[in-house]
Write a protein that holds these residues in place. Structure first.
Motif, PDB file in Angstrom:
ATOM      1  N   GLN A 138      -7.444   0.088 -11.509  1.00  0.00           N
ATOM      2  CA  GLN A 138      -6.621   0.632 -12.577  1.00  0.00           C
ATOM      3  C   GLN A 138      -7.052   0.122 -13.946  1.00  0.00           C
ATOM      4  O   GLN A 138      -7.074   0.877 -14.925  1.00  0.00           O
ATOM      5  N   ALA A 139      -7.410  -1.152 -14.014  1.00  0.00           N
ATOM      6  CA  ALA A 139      -7.878  -1.694 -15.294  1.00  0.00           C
ATOM      7  C   ALA A 139      -9.212  -1.081 -15.675  1.00  0.00           C
ATOM      8  O   ALA A 139      -9.453  -0.747 -16.850  1.00  0.00           O
ATOM      9  N   MET A 140     -10.082  -0.907 -14.697  1.00  0.00           N
ATOM     10  CA  MET A 140     -11.399  -0.341 -14.954  1.00  0.00           C
ATOM     11  C   MET A 140     -11.307   1.099 -15.444  1.00  0.00           C
ATOM     12  O   MET A 140     -12.009   1.515 -16.372  1.00  0.00           O
ATOM     13  N   ARG A 141     -10.408   1.872 -14.848  1.00  0.00           N
ATOM     14  CA  ARG A 141     -10.275   3.288 -15.195  1.00  0.00           C
ATOM     15  C   ARG A 141      -9.195   3.556 -16.247  1.00  0.00           C
ATOM     16  O   ARG A 141      -9.030   4.686 -16.688  1.00  0.00           O
ATOM     17  N   ARG A 142      -8.439   2.500 -16.599  1.00  0.00           N
ATOM     18  CA  ARG A 142      -7.324   2.637 -17.540  1.00  0.00           C
ATOM     19  C   ARG A 142      -6.365   3.724 -17.069  1.00  0.00           C
ATOM     20  O   ARG A 142      -6.050   4.678 -17.795  1.00  0.00           O
ATOM     21  N   THR A 143      -5.913   3.585 -15.868  1.00  0.00           N
ATOM     22  CA  THR A 143      -5.095   4.612 -15.239  1.00  0.00           C
ATOM     23  C   THR A 143      -3.688   4.650 -15.813  1.00  0.00           C
ATOM     24  O   THR A 143      -3.118   3.631 -16.189  1.00  0.00           O
ATOM     25  N   ARG A 144      -3.131   5.833 -15.847  1.00  0.00           N
ATOM     26  CA  ARG A 144      -1.737   6.035 -16.236  1.00  0.00           C
ATOM     27  C   ARG A 144      -1.356   7.460 -15.875  1.00  0.00           C
ATOM     28  O   ARG A 144      -2.217   8.320 -15.663  1.00  0.00           O
ATOM     29  N   ALA A 145      -0.059   7.706 -15.815  1.00  0.00           N
ATOM     30  CA  ALA A 145       0.424   9.052 -15.548  1.00  0.00           C
ATOM     31  C   ALA A 145       0.241   9.918 -16.795  1.00  0.00           C
ATOM     32  O   ALA A 145       0.036   9.416 -17.901  1.00  0.00           O
ATOM     33  N   GLY A 146       0.336  11.214 -16.595  1.00  0.00           N
ATOM     34  CA  GLY A 146       0.176  12.159 -17.700  1.00  0.00           C
ATOM     35  C   GLY A 146      -0.798  13.261 -17.327  1.00  0.00           C
ATOM     36  O   GLY A 146      -1.965  12.990 -17.055  1.00  0.00           O
ATOM     37  N   PHE A 147      -0.326  14.491 -17.300  1.00  0.00           N
ATOM     38  CA  PHE A 147      -1.132  15.609 -16.813  1.00  0.00           C
ATOM     39  C   PHE A 147      -2.423  15.771 -17.606  1.00  0.00           C
ATOM     40  O   PHE A 147      -3.514  15.849 -17.032  1.00  0.00           O
TER      41      PHE A 147
END
Length: 245
Positions: A138-147
């Motif tokens: 998640q840190a590597m890809r900077r993941t978050r919700a949002g279409f």
């Protein structure tokens, strides 16, 4: 009866020539399953002894349900597994990862919120010898919700994903031309504001050069744009179909 025993889960695994890795993954999954849960395995015509190994294991393990992929490729293989599932919460599983021992226990409570359709955990990226390559996907890809964010740069990863069985009515059938099954599931859930990313690193995500998926695409920018445009069109089309029902 506690909540865990009331909640029956289906683990949907897609296999293809994974004989060298699959036992470690199965050994990490089975202790987390109750006697009422099921492990759905769809095999994509393996030639390395994976299918024969699974047939032998099924004879001893009643929670395993085996199917052969009706089509070819990762998307069709996961589609086949998901279609066969029968329980209320579906966990996706790669053949070559290893689950943390509390993965199921930590993910299930998030489904107590009726708005939540999909839960995605963090992963620890490791090599074939489990040497850590990246402590947080998640840190590597900077993941978050949002279409729109995820249409441009997908945060979804099937190895950390679980979703409600009712969501099958929306995601199935998975179009064979979407970039990947997990992106399709995530985008549809994000459209309905139903995705939750949790920071717990609950999977050792193994990268060994034989994986059927890749973390960073090597496709050209033009090809990536075409994939995203196609995914957007397919999501819009599916949402229209759902609204008509």
């Amino acid at each position: 009866m506690d909540k865990r025993s009331k909640t029956r889960i289906s683990v949907c695994m897609a296999t293809y020539n994974g004989r060298h890795f699959i036992e470690e993954q199965l050994n990490s999954i089975f202790p987390q399953l109750s006697e009422y849960d099921e492990l759905i395995i769809s095999d994509d015509h393996s030639t390395d002894g994976t299918w024969e190994f699974l047939l032998e294991l099924k004879a001893k393990e009643p929670r395993i349900k085996l199917f052969q992929n009706k089509g070819r490729g990762v998307i069709a293989n996961f589609t086949n597994a998901i279609q066969q599932s029968t329980h209320s919460i579906i966990f996706l599983s790669d053949q070559d990862d290893v689950w943390q021992p509390d993965k199921v226990e930590k993910m299930l409570p998030y489904f107590e919120n009726p708005q939540t359709q999909v839960v995605v955990s963090d992963l620890v990226i490791v090599d074939n010898e489990f040497k850590v390559l990246a402590p947080s996907y998640q840190a590597m890809r900077r993941t978050r919700a949002g279409f729109w964010h995820n249409l441009v740069k997908s945060s979804y990863i099937g190895a950390g994903m679980a979703f409600r069985s009712e969501f099958k009515a929306i995601i199935l059938p998975i179009p064979p031309t979407v970039p990947m099954h997990d992106m399709w599931i995530g985008l549809l859930a994000d459209y309905y504001h139903g995705v939750v990313f949790i920071p717990d690193p609950l999977v050792y995500y193994r990268r060994h050069g034989l994986n059927a998926s890749e973390i960073k695409t090597t496709a050209s920018r033009i090809q990536q744009f075409k994939w995203r445009w196609n995914a957007l069109c397919l999501v819009r089309e599916r949402i229209k179909e759902v609204k008509k029902k």
